[in-house]
Design a protein around this motif. Structure first.
Motif, PDB file in Angstrom:
ATOM      1  N   VAL A  78       0.835  -1.199   0.000  1.00 32.02           N
ATOM      2  CA  VAL A  78       0.000   0.000   0.000  1.00 32.02           C
ATOM      3  C   VAL A  78       0.871   1.250   0.000  1.00 32.02           C
ATOM      4  CG1 VAL A  78      -1.685   1.324   1.362  1.00 32.02           C
ATOM      5  CG2 VAL A  78      -1.955  -1.144   1.086  1.00 32.02           C
ATOM      6  N   ILE A  79       1.976   1.223   0.732  1.00 31.02           N
ATOM      7  CA  ILE A  79       2.892   2.368   0.775  1.00 31.02           C
ATOM      8  C   ILE A  79       3.461   2.640  -0.614  1.00 31.02           C
ATOM      9  CG2 ILE A  79       5.115   3.173   1.648  1.00 31.02           C
ATOM     10  CD1 ILE A  79       2.833   3.395   3.643  1.00 31.02           C
ATOM     11  N   TYR A  80       3.933   1.590  -1.296  1.00 30.67           N
ATOM     12  CA  TYR A  80       4.482   1.790  -2.640  1.00 30.67           C
ATOM     13  C   TYR A  80       3.379   2.166  -3.627  1.00 30.67           C
ATOM     14  CZ  TYR A  80       9.311   0.407  -1.842  1.00 30.67           C
ATOM     15  OH  TYR A  80      10.625   0.380  -1.436  1.00 30.67           O
ATOM     16  N   GLY A  81       2.183   1.640  -3.437  1.00 30.26           N
ATOM     17  CA  GLY A  81       1.067   2.037  -4.286  1.00 30.26           C
ATOM     18  C   GLY A  81       0.726   3.508  -4.119  1.00 30.26           C
ATOM     19  N   THR A  82       0.792   4.013  -2.890  1.00 36.16           N
ATOM     20  CA  THR A  82       0.562   5.439  -2.653  1.00 36.16           C
ATOM     21  C   THR A  82       1.657   6.277  -3.286  1.00 36.16           C
ATOM     22  OG1 THR A  82      -0.451   4.835  -0.534  1.00 36.16           O
ATOM     23  CG2 THR A  82       0.105   7.145  -0.863  1.00 36.16           C
ATOM     24  N   ARG A  83       2.889   5.796  -3.228  1.00 34.64           N
ATOM     25  CA  ARG A  83       3.992   6.486  -3.905  1.00 34.64           C
ATOM     26  C   ARG A  83       3.711   6.666  -5.387  1.00 34.64           C
ATOM     27  NH1 ARG A  83      10.079   4.469  -2.360  1.00 34.64           N
ATOM     28  NH2 ARG A  83      10.325   5.614  -0.392  1.00 34.64           N
ATOM     29  N   ILE A  84       3.315   5.569  -6.026  1.00 34.41           N
ATOM     30  CA  ILE A  84       3.049   5.606  -7.468  1.00 34.41           C
ATOM     31  C   ILE A  84       1.899   6.566  -7.767  1.00 34.41           C
ATOM     32  CG2 ILE A  84       2.240   4.255  -9.433  1.00 34.41           C
ATOM     33  CD1 ILE A  84       5.109   3.725  -8.733  1.00 34.41           C
ATOM     34  N   SER A  85       0.821   6.473  -7.013  1.00 33.31           N
ATOM     35  CA  SER A  85      -0.343   7.305  -7.274  1.00 33.31           C
ATOM     36  C   SER A  85      -0.032   8.786  -7.066  1.00 33.31           C
ATOM     37  CB  SER A  85      -1.504   6.884  -6.363  1.00 33.31           C
ATOM     38  OG  SER A  85      -1.903   5.557  -6.646  1.00 33.31           O
ATOM     39  N   LEU A  86       0.689   9.127  -6.002  1.00 35.57           N
ATOM     40  CA  LEU A  86       1.054  10.517  -5.770  1.00 35.57           C
ATOM     41  C   LEU A  86       2.002  11.037  -6.844  1.00 35.57           C
ATOM     42  CD1 LEU A  86       1.534  10.966  -1.913  1.00 35.57           C
ATOM     43  CD2 LEU A  86      -0.069  12.155  -3.406  1.00 35.57           C
ATOM     44  N   THR A  87       2.946  10.200  -7.259  1.00 35.15           N
ATOM     45  CA  THR A  87       3.876  10.606  -8.318  1.00 35.15           C
ATOM     46  C   THR A  87       3.133  10.893  -9.612  1.00 35.15           C
ATOM     47  OG1 THR A  87       5.626   9.255  -7.326  1.00 35.15           O
ATOM     48  CG2 THR A  87       5.926   9.943  -9.613  1.00 35.15           C
ATOM     49  N   VAL A  88       2.219  10.006  -9.962  1.00 33.85           N
ATOM     50  CA  VAL A  88       1.414  10.220 -11.168  1.00 33.85           C
ATOM     51  C   VAL A  88       0.597  11.503 -11.047  1.00 33.85           C
ATOM     52  CG1 VAL A  88      -0.498   9.319 -12.535  1.00 33.85           C
ATOM     53  CG2 VAL A  88       1.305   7.791 -11.782  1.00 33.85           C
ATOM     54  N   GLY A  89      -0.049  11.714  -9.893  1.00 33.00           N
ATOM     55  CA  GLY A  89      -0.884  12.888  -9.715  1.00 33.00           C
ATOM     56  C   GLY A  89      -0.111  14.192  -9.790  1.00 33.00           C
ATOM     57  N   VAL A  90       1.015  14.273  -9.090  1.00 29.97           N
ATOM     58  CA  VAL A  90       1.807  15.507  -9.066  1.00 29.97           C
ATOM     59  C   VAL A  90       2.438  15.769 -10.435  1.00 29.97           C
ATOM     60  CG1 VAL A  90       3.819  16.620  -8.042  1.00 29.97           C
ATOM     61  CG2 VAL A  90       2.232  15.364  -6.591  1.00 29.97           C
ATOM     62  N   PHE A  91       2.994  14.731 -11.049  1.00 26.88           N
ATOM     63  CA  PHE A  91       3.636  14.905 -12.345  1.00 26.88           C
ATOM     64  C   PHE A  91       2.614  15.312 -13.403  1.00 26.88           C
ATOM     65  CE2 PHE A  91       5.691  13.412 -16.289  1.00 26.88           C
ATOM     66  CZ  PHE A  91       6.904  14.056 -16.154  1.00 26.88           C
ATOM     67  N   ALA A  92       1.453  14.692 -13.393  1.00 31.98           N
ATOM     68  CA  ALA A  92       0.411  15.048 -14.358  1.00 31.98           C
ATOM     69  C   ALA A  92      -0.078  16.472 -14.131  1.00 31.98           C
ATOM     70  CB  ALA A  92      -0.753  14.068 -14.242  1.00 31.98           C
ATOM     71  N   ALA A  93      -0.229  16.889 -12.860  1.00 31.20           N
ATOM     72  CA  ALA A  93      -0.666  18.252 -12.564  1.00 31.20           C
ATOM     73  C   ALA A  93       0.353  19.275 -13.055  1.00 31.20           C
ATOM     74  CB  ALA A  93      -0.907  18.415 -11.066  1.00 31.20           C
ATOM     75  N   LEU A  94       1.646  18.978 -12.920  1.00 28.88           N
ATOM     76  CA  LEU A  94       2.682  19.884 -13.412  1.00 28.88           C
ATOM     77  C   LEU A  94       2.621  20.020 -14.930  1.00 28.88           C
ATOM     78  CD1 LEU A  94       5.760  18.924 -11.199  1.00 28.88           C
ATOM     79  CD2 LEU A  94       4.396  21.008 -11.099  1.00 28.88           C
ATOM     80  N   ILE A  95       2.420  18.897 -15.622  1.00 27.79           N
ATOM     81  CA  ILE A  95       2.305  18.942 -17.080  1.00 27.79           C
ATOM     82  C   ILE A  95       1.119  19.798 -17.492  1.00 27.79           C
ATOM     83  CG2 ILE A  95       1.845  17.563 -19.148  1.00 27.79           C
ATOM     84  CD1 ILE A  95       3.353  15.268 -17.846  1.00 27.79           C
ATOM     85  N   VAL A  96      -0.030  19.548 -16.863  1.00 28.42           N
ATOM     86  CA  VAL A  96      -1.249  20.300 -17.188  1.00 28.42           C
ATOM     87  C   VAL A  96      -1.068  21.778 -16.870  1.00 28.42           C
ATOM     88  CG1 VAL A  96      -3.655  20.625 -16.503  1.00 28.42           C
ATOM     89  CG2 VAL A  96      -2.789  18.327 -16.931  1.00 28.42           C
ATOM     90  N   LEU A  97      -0.437  22.076 -15.726  1.00 27.56           N
ATOM     91  CA  LEU A  97      -0.255  23.458 -15.293  1.00 27.56           C
ATOM     92  C   LEU A  97       0.622  24.229 -16.269  1.00 27.56           C
ATOM     93  CD1 LEU A  97      -0.996  25.272 -12.830  1.00 27.56           C
ATOM     94  CD2 LEU A  97       1.246  24.702 -11.903  1.00 27.56           C
ATOM     95  N   ILE A  98       1.762  23.669 -16.627  1.00 25.44           N
ATOM     96  CA  ILE A  98       2.712  24.391 -17.485  1.00 25.44           C
ATOM     97  C   ILE A  98       2.137  24.598 -18.881  1.00 25.44           C
ATOM     98  CG2 ILE A  98       4.986  24.259 -18.570  1.00 25.44           C
ATOM     99  CD1 ILE A  98       5.927  22.727 -16.059  1.00 25.44           C
ATOM    100  N   ILE A  99       1.685  23.513 -19.508  1.00 26.36           N
ATOM    101  CA  ILE A  99       1.177  23.626 -20.879  1.00 26.36           C
ATOM    102  C   ILE A  99      -0.091  24.468 -20.927  1.00 26.36           C
ATOM    103  CG2 ILE A  99       0.359  22.340 -22.887  1.00 26.36           C
ATOM    104  CD1 ILE A  99       2.048  20.005 -22.010  1.00 26.36           C
TER     105      ILE A  99
END
Length: 362
Positions: free
Chosen positions: A141-162
């Protein structure tokens, strides 16, 4: 005029000379605290960010969400260093695989572990039990949360910049530039994101073919295609919001004054227009993170997410379907984590909007 020769003593008003023209201070009353506050014309020097953060810290729900997010981030960073299991490790006792350590309930031990503990050995507790293969569920669950948070933050940065760059250019210049750019947005907006992710996964799997134990191989082409789709498709909503705000703001007098003074377009957008769009940008970026987490969880749930054996919250929930009546905790733990992350980011987004929106200060 005469000058008083009496020695001055604190708290005592000096005696006024009969021929002196100075005012008699004994006839004046001391100012009250309220009158002193009214006399304070100059306020404390502050910046836009500092003033916004001060307002944010006065919002109890926003502070609660920050505490929850800090606790989650601290847990996913510290837990892998404390827990002696890995996300793909099958539990062993004295170097022997423990076949009885499957589907254990939280804080329970298998028969081999109990025998080992009776002989004086030490076994780290299974905080959330184990899965059907005998792997510690807490660390998964800890590693699953890592993956989900990484995806969420990285995707938000892409959306924000573009989204900000595209929407700012389209809204500020207007005319034919705005017309052409918005038609491109309409075309991109009509593309089905799920179909694009499936097609990109198939194409990238043939082109890249990740091998070995690197990050690319562990994430898999499904996650890479998810990032690409976020960069290609999901920024259009942010671009439309920013463009709509700029079309209204650029008609204000202070923007016209900046143009007359010879300021460059990039300076006007960065210093005069975007700060007044901050509420839309912040709330959209904050809501994009849980949206991306839901998208990743859904794709992992249907088998298009993170490549096994690396877990994600969606894949853990998908694996828990088979034993939902017997091992309910397997679905509860990842679901609680998704709910906490989503709720925290939503409350934080609302708090940031209230704190940094200049229009809400009137």
């Amino acid at each position: 005029m005469g000058i008083s020769t009496e020695p001055y003593s604190p708290g005592k008003t000096p005696k006024k000379h009969p021929l002196s023209l100075q005012l008699d201070v004994s006839k004046f009353e001391k100012a009250t605290d309220e009158e002193k506050k009214q006399a304070d014309v100059m306020s404390e020097s502050t910046s836009f960010f500092r003033d916004g953060m001060r307002r944010l810290m006065k919002n109890p729900l926003a502070v609660f969400s920050i505490i929850v997010l800090i606790a989650i981030i601290a847990t996913i960073l510290i837990a892998p260093r404390v827990v002696p299991y890995s996300y793909s490790e099958i539990i062993t006792v004295n170097g022997r695989r423990d076949k009885s350590a499957t589907n254990l309930a939280p804080f329970t031990y298998s028969k081999m572990e109990q025998q080992y503990m009776a002989q004086g050995g030490k076994v780290f507790p299974h905080i959330m039990g184990t899965d059907e293969l005998g792997r510690d569920y807490f660390i998964r669950v800890i590693y699953g949360t890592r993956i989900s948070l990484t995806v969420g933050v990285f995707a938000a940065l892409i959306v924000l910049i573009i989204g900000i760059l595209y929407g700012s250019i389209s809204g500020y210049f207007g005319g034919k530039v705005d017309l052409i750019m918005m038609r491109i947005v309409d075309v991109i907006y009509s593309l089905p994101d799920l179909l694009m992710i499936i097609l990109l996964s198939v194409v990238l799997n043939e082109i890249i073919k990740p091998t070995g134990n690197g990050l690319l191989a562990r994430l898999g082409t499904n996650m890479i295609s998810l990032f690409i789709v976020f960069g290609l498709l999901y920024w259009v909503g942010m671009a439309r919001l920013v463009r709509g705000q700029i079309l209204t703001i650029k008609q204000n007098d202070y923007v016209l004054a900046a143009r007359v003074s010879g300021a460059k377009s990039s300076h006007i957008i960065r210093k005069h227009i975007l700060p007044n769009c901050i509420s839309v940008i912040i709330i959209s970026a904050a809501l994009q993170i849980p949206s991306a987490i839901f998208t990743e969880s859904f794709l992992s749930f249907i088998g298009l997410g993170v490549k096994a054996p690396m877990p994600s919250l969606g894949s853990l929930a998908s694996a828990a379907r088979s034993g939902i009546t017997t091992y309910t905790y397997k679905l509860i733990f990842p679901s609680i984590m998704i709910a906490l992350i989503t709720l925290a980011f939503n409350l934080l987004g609302d708090g940031l909007r209230d704190a940094f929106d200049p229009k809400l200060r009137r």
